[in-house]
Design a protein around this motif. Structure first.
Motif, PDB file in Angstrom:
ATOM      1  N   GLN A 268      83.494 -23.659  39.214  1.00 16.15           N
ATOM      2  CA  GLN A 268      83.831 -22.564  38.306  1.00 16.15           C
ATOM      3  C   GLN A 268      82.568 -22.015  37.673  1.00 16.15           C
ATOM      4  OE1 GLN A 268      86.772 -24.193  35.506  1.00 16.15           O
ATOM      5  NE2 GLN A 268      88.230 -22.722  36.320  1.00 16.15           N
ATOM      6  N   LEU A 269      82.549 -20.694  37.498  1.00 17.30           N
ATOM      7  CA  LEU A 269      81.495 -20.030  36.731  1.00 17.30           C
ATOM      8  C   LEU A 269      82.168 -19.407  35.516  1.00 17.30           C
ATOM      9  CD1 LEU A 269      79.386 -18.183  39.462  1.00 17.30           C
ATOM     10  CD2 LEU A 269      79.015 -20.430  38.478  1.00 17.30           C
ATOM     11  N   VAL A 270      81.703 -19.762  34.338  1.00 17.74           N
ATOM     12  CA  VAL A 270      82.298 -19.250  33.106  1.00 17.74           C
ATOM     13  C   VAL A 270      81.245 -18.472  32.337  1.00 17.74           C
ATOM     14  CG1 VAL A 270      83.437 -19.823  30.946  1.00 17.74           C
ATOM     15  CG2 VAL A 270      83.924 -21.164  33.003  1.00 17.74           C
ATOM     16  N   GLU A 271      81.554 -17.205  32.078  1.00 16.17           N
ATOM     17  CA  GLU A 271      80.630 -16.319  31.383  1.00 16.17           C
ATOM     18  C   GLU A 271      81.028 -16.163  29.928  1.00 16.17           C
ATOM     19  OE1 GLU A 271      80.544 -13.680  35.442  1.00 16.17           O
ATOM     20  OE2 GLU A 271      81.987 -13.454  33.826  1.00 16.17           O
ATOM     21  N   SER A 272      80.049 -15.802  29.113  1.00 15.19           N
ATOM     22  CA  SER A 272      80.306 -15.507  27.708  1.00 15.19           C
ATOM     23  C   SER A 272      79.184 -14.619  27.191  1.00 15.19           C
ATOM     24  CB  SER A 272      80.401 -16.790  26.884  1.00 15.19           C
ATOM     25  OG  SER A 272      79.187 -17.511  26.942  1.00 15.19           O
ATOM     26  N   GLY A 273      79.416 -14.019  26.021  1.00 11.76           N
ATOM     27  CA  GLY A 273      78.359 -13.280  25.363  1.00 11.76           C
ATOM     28  C   GLY A 273      78.505 -11.776  25.357  1.00 11.76           C
ATOM     29  N   GLY A 274      79.506 -11.252  26.031  1.00 14.67           N
ATOM     30  CA  GLY A 274      79.693  -9.806  26.016  1.00 14.67           C
ATOM     31  C   GLY A 274      80.209  -9.324  24.674  1.00 14.67           C
ATOM     32  N   GLY A 275      80.282  -7.998  24.527  1.00 11.90           N
ATOM     33  CA  GLY A 275      80.795  -7.444  23.289  1.00 11.90           C
ATOM     34  C   GLY A 275      80.392  -6.002  23.106  1.00 11.90           C
ATOM     35  N   LEU A 276      80.590  -5.521  21.887  1.00 13.58           N
ATOM     36  CA  LEU A 276      80.251  -4.147  21.516  1.00 13.58           C
ATOM     37  C   LEU A 276      78.935  -4.157  20.746  1.00 13.58           C
ATOM     38  CD1 LEU A 276      80.949  -1.122  21.120  1.00 13.58           C
ATOM     39  CD2 LEU A 276      82.245  -1.816  19.081  1.00 13.58           C
ATOM     40  N   VAL A 277      78.010  -3.300  21.143  1.00 14.90           N
ATOM     41  CA  VAL A 277      76.715  -3.221  20.485  1.00 14.90           C
ATOM     42  C   VAL A 277      76.286  -1.765  20.417  1.00 14.90           C
ATOM     43  CG1 VAL A 277      75.439  -3.558  22.639  1.00 14.90           C
ATOM     44  CG2 VAL A 277      74.381  -4.201  20.455  1.00 14.90           C
ATOM     45  N   GLN A 278      75.527  -1.425  19.409  1.00 16.50           N
ATOM     46  CA  GLN A 278      75.028  -0.061  19.267  1.00 16.50           C
ATOM     47  C   GLN A 278      73.838   0.173  20.188  1.00 16.50           C
ATOM     48  OE1 GLN A 278      74.151   0.740  15.151  1.00 16.50           O
ATOM     49  NE2 GLN A 278      76.310   0.837  14.581  1.00 16.50           N
ATOM     50  N   PRO A 279      73.595   1.414  20.563  1.00 20.65           N
ATOM     51  CA  PRO A 279      72.399   1.719  21.369  1.00 20.65           C
ATOM     52  C   PRO A 279      71.139   1.193  20.684  1.00 20.65           C
ATOM     53  CG  PRO A 279      73.849   3.612  21.297  1.00 20.65           C
ATOM     54  CD  PRO A 279      74.420   2.605  20.342  1.00 20.65           C
ATOM     55  N   GLY A 280      70.268   0.593  21.504  1.00 16.74           N
ATOM     56  CA  GLY A 280      69.058  -0.020  20.977  1.00 16.74           C
ATOM     57  C   GLY A 280      69.215  -1.478  20.610  1.00 16.74           C
ATOM     58  N   GLY A 281      70.439  -1.958  20.607  1.00 15.18           N
ATOM     59  CA  GLY A 281      70.714  -3.341  20.246  1.00 15.18           C
ATOM     60  C   GLY A 281      70.496  -4.310  21.392  1.00 15.18           C
ATOM     61  N   SER A 282      70.813  -5.576  21.110  1.00 15.40           N
ATOM     62  CA  SER A 282      70.599  -6.638  22.091  1.00 15.40           C
ATOM     63  C   SER A 282      71.845  -7.502  22.239  1.00 15.40           C
ATOM     64  CB  SER A 282      69.431  -7.537  21.663  1.00 15.40           C
ATOM     65  OG  SER A 282      68.227  -6.821  21.589  1.00 15.40           O
ATOM     66  N   LEU A 283      71.986  -8.083  23.421  1.00 19.66           N
ATOM     67  CA  LEU A 283      73.018  -9.075  23.703  1.00 19.66           C
ATOM     68  C   LEU A 283      72.435 -10.095  24.667  1.00 19.66           C
ATOM     69  CD1 LEU A 283      76.344  -7.093  24.376  1.00 19.66           C
ATOM     70  CD2 LEU A 283      75.889  -8.639  22.458  1.00 19.66           C
ATOM     71  N   ARG A 284      72.960 -11.311  24.599  1.00 18.46           N
ATOM     72  CA  ARG A 284      72.603 -12.327  25.594  1.00 18.46           C
ATOM     73  C   ARG A 284      73.880 -12.809  26.263  1.00 18.46           C
ATOM     74  NH1 ARG A 284      68.761 -17.427  24.355  1.00 18.46           N
ATOM     75  NH2 ARG A 284      67.298 -15.682  24.206  1.00 18.46           N
ATOM     76  N   LEU A 285      73.915 -12.682  27.576  1.00 17.12           N
ATOM     77  CA  LEU A 285      75.026 -13.194  28.371  1.00 17.12           C
ATOM     78  C   LEU A 285      74.683 -14.583  28.888  1.00 17.12           C
ATOM     79  CD1 LEU A 285      75.916 -10.037  30.510  1.00 17.12           C
ATOM     80  CD2 LEU A 285      76.679 -10.656  28.206  1.00 17.12           C
ATOM     81  N   SER A 286      75.707 -15.423  28.949  1.00 18.73           N
ATOM     82  CA  SER A 286      75.544 -16.778  29.465  1.00 18.73           C
ATOM     83  C   SER A 286      76.541 -17.018  30.587  1.00 18.73           C
ATOM     84  CB  SER A 286      75.783 -17.809  28.360  1.00 18.73           C
ATOM     85  OG  SER A 286      74.909 -17.618  27.279  1.00 18.73           O
ATOM     86  N   CYS A 287      76.147 -17.854  31.524  1.00 22.74           N
ATOM     87  CA  CYS A 287      77.032 -18.228  32.622  1.00 22.74           C
ATOM     88  C   CYS A 287      76.737 -19.676  32.984  1.00 22.74           C
ATOM     89  CB  CYS A 287      76.794 -17.327  33.824  1.00 22.74           C
ATOM     90  SG  CYS A 287      77.654 -17.832  35.329  1.00 22.74           S
ATOM     91  N   ALA A 288      77.762 -20.510  32.931  1.00 23.95           N
ATOM     92  CA  ALA A 288      77.595 -21.928  33.249  1.00 23.95           C
ATOM     93  C   ALA A 288      78.461 -22.302  34.440  1.00 23.95           C
ATOM     94  CB  ALA A 288      77.967 -22.778  32.048  1.00 23.95           C
ATOM     95  N   ALA A 289      77.851 -22.989  35.379  1.00 27.22           N
ATOM     96  CA  ALA A 289      78.569 -23.470  36.560  1.00 27.22           C
ATOM     97  C   ALA A 289      79.006 -24.912  36.335  1.00 27.22           C
ATOM     98  CB  ALA A 289      77.678 -23.376  37.791  1.00 27.22           C
TER      99      ALA A 289
END
Length: 121
Positions: A3-24
């Motif tokens: 299984q691959l499980v992702e997390s970290g998405g969401g709503l962000v304003q232009p110029g902002g940052s996000l970090r996505l994670s994926c664990a196998a």
């Protein structure tokens, strides 16, 4: 089973940052390339960034200098640090990994379920 499980998405304003994670997890013998893809509404799925088992990376031109892919080998995880986000980065982001489940099996591509990233005011 893997299984691959992702997390970290969401709503962000232009110029902002996000970090996505994926664990196998599951029956894993070895992991080769790990990649991030994205698919925007009405568009085809595209490769955003990839990282080999040796740590070599590659990026789509549209994200070079803004996104960084990296791995935690001990956790069988891959991450996508996204900075200076733009509205055109809005998409569902998918993790992909090429994994061998046994020493004598061929590697197989596995996909995560996807995580939504929305860049908007």
């Amino acid at each position: 089973q893997v299984q691959l499980v992702e997390s970290g998405g969401g709503l962000v304003q232009p110029g902002g940052s996000l970090r996505l994670s994926c664990a196998a997890s599951g029956s894993i013998f070895s992991i080769y390339d790990m990649d991030w893809y994205r698919q925007a509404p009405g568009k085809e799925r595209e490769l955003v960034a990839s990282i080999t088992s040796g740590g070599s990376t590659a990026y789509a031109d549209s994200v070079k200098g803004r996104f960084t892919i990296f791995r935690d080998y001990a956790k069988n995880a891959v991450y996508l640090q996204m900075n200076s986000l733009k509205p055109e980065d809005t998409a569902v982001y998918y993790c992909n990994a090429k994994i061998k489940t046994r020493w004598n099996s061929a590697p197989v591509n596995y996909w995560g379920q996807g995580t939504q990233v929305t860049v908007s005011l």
